[in-house]
Motif scaffolding. Structure first.
Motif, PDB file in Angstrom:
ATOM      1  N   GLY A   1       0.701  -1.467  -0.042  1.00 57.58           N
ATOM      2  CA  GLY A   1       0.116  -0.029   0.050  1.00 57.58           C
ATOM      3  C   GLY A   1       0.751   1.301   0.113  1.00 57.58           C
TER       4      GLY A   1
ATOM      5  N   SER B   1      -3.846   4.516  -0.967  1.00 56.26           N
ATOM      6  CA  SER B   1      -4.396   3.077  -1.198  1.00 56.26           C
ATOM      7  C   SER B   1      -5.656   2.807   0.013  1.00 56.26           C
ATOM      8  CB  SER B   1      -3.495   2.010  -1.230  1.00 56.26           C
ATOM      9  OG  SER B   1      -2.685   1.946   0.016  1.00 56.26           O
TER      10      SER B   1
ATOM     11  N   TRP C   1      -8.376  -6.892  -3.921  1.00 54.49           N
ATOM     12  CA  TRP C   1      -7.334  -7.126  -3.039  1.00 54.49           C
ATOM     13  C   TRP C   1      -6.628  -8.194  -3.111  1.00 54.49           C
ATOM     14  CZ3 TRP C   1      -6.412  -2.755  -0.054  1.00 54.49           C
ATOM     15  CH2 TRP C   1      -7.586  -1.795  -0.186  1.00 54.49           C
TER      16      TRP C   1
END
Length: 132
Positions: A31, A35, A105
């Motif tokens: 990240g 994000s 994800w």
């Protein structure tokens, strides 16, 4: 189940990201400041920071600032199969969500709570979608 990390659910994601990265000096393993989710590694442990509104959306809840009604942390457990774990646990716990693929994800997840109300996520890695 394997306990993988604790996730902080925050309303000020970018500020928290910068705090853990720049003030405490934790290494970012996933990240960035934009994000809305990041993992930090430190001394062999992992700390996740996640925008609370996105976690609420994932579990189908309603956003609230009432401190008595909000999740601030989530315990995260890796499992070999979310479907199998869901089947094994569904008569023992009240799941908030059914097994759901979150291709953005790269995970499949399901959520439930412990007797004290703590949010728990079980997940397995899946192929990540390149479409957002």
């Amino acid at each position: 189940m394997e306990f993988t990390h604790t996730r902080l659910l925050v309303d000020n994601y970018k500020e928290c990201f910068l705090f853990y990265r720049d003030v405490l000096g934790f290494d970012v393993s996933w990240g960035d400041e934009n994000s809305n989710y990041a993992d930090f590694k430190f001394n062999g442990a992992t700390l996740g920071v996640f925008d609370r509104k996105q976690m609420i959306k994932a579990i189908g809840g309603d956003y609230s600032n009432d401190i008595e009604k909000v999740d601030r942390t989530a315990l995260i457990f890796s499992v070999e199969s979310v479907e199998e774990s869901y089947q094994a646990l569904k008569n023992k716990v009240n799941f908030i969500t059914k097994p759901t693929e979150q291709k953005n994800w790269g995970i499949k997840v399901a959520h439930f709570r412990d007797p004290a109300g703590s949010l728990i996520e079980i997940y397995e890695s899946i192929e990540m979608s390149t479409e957002f």
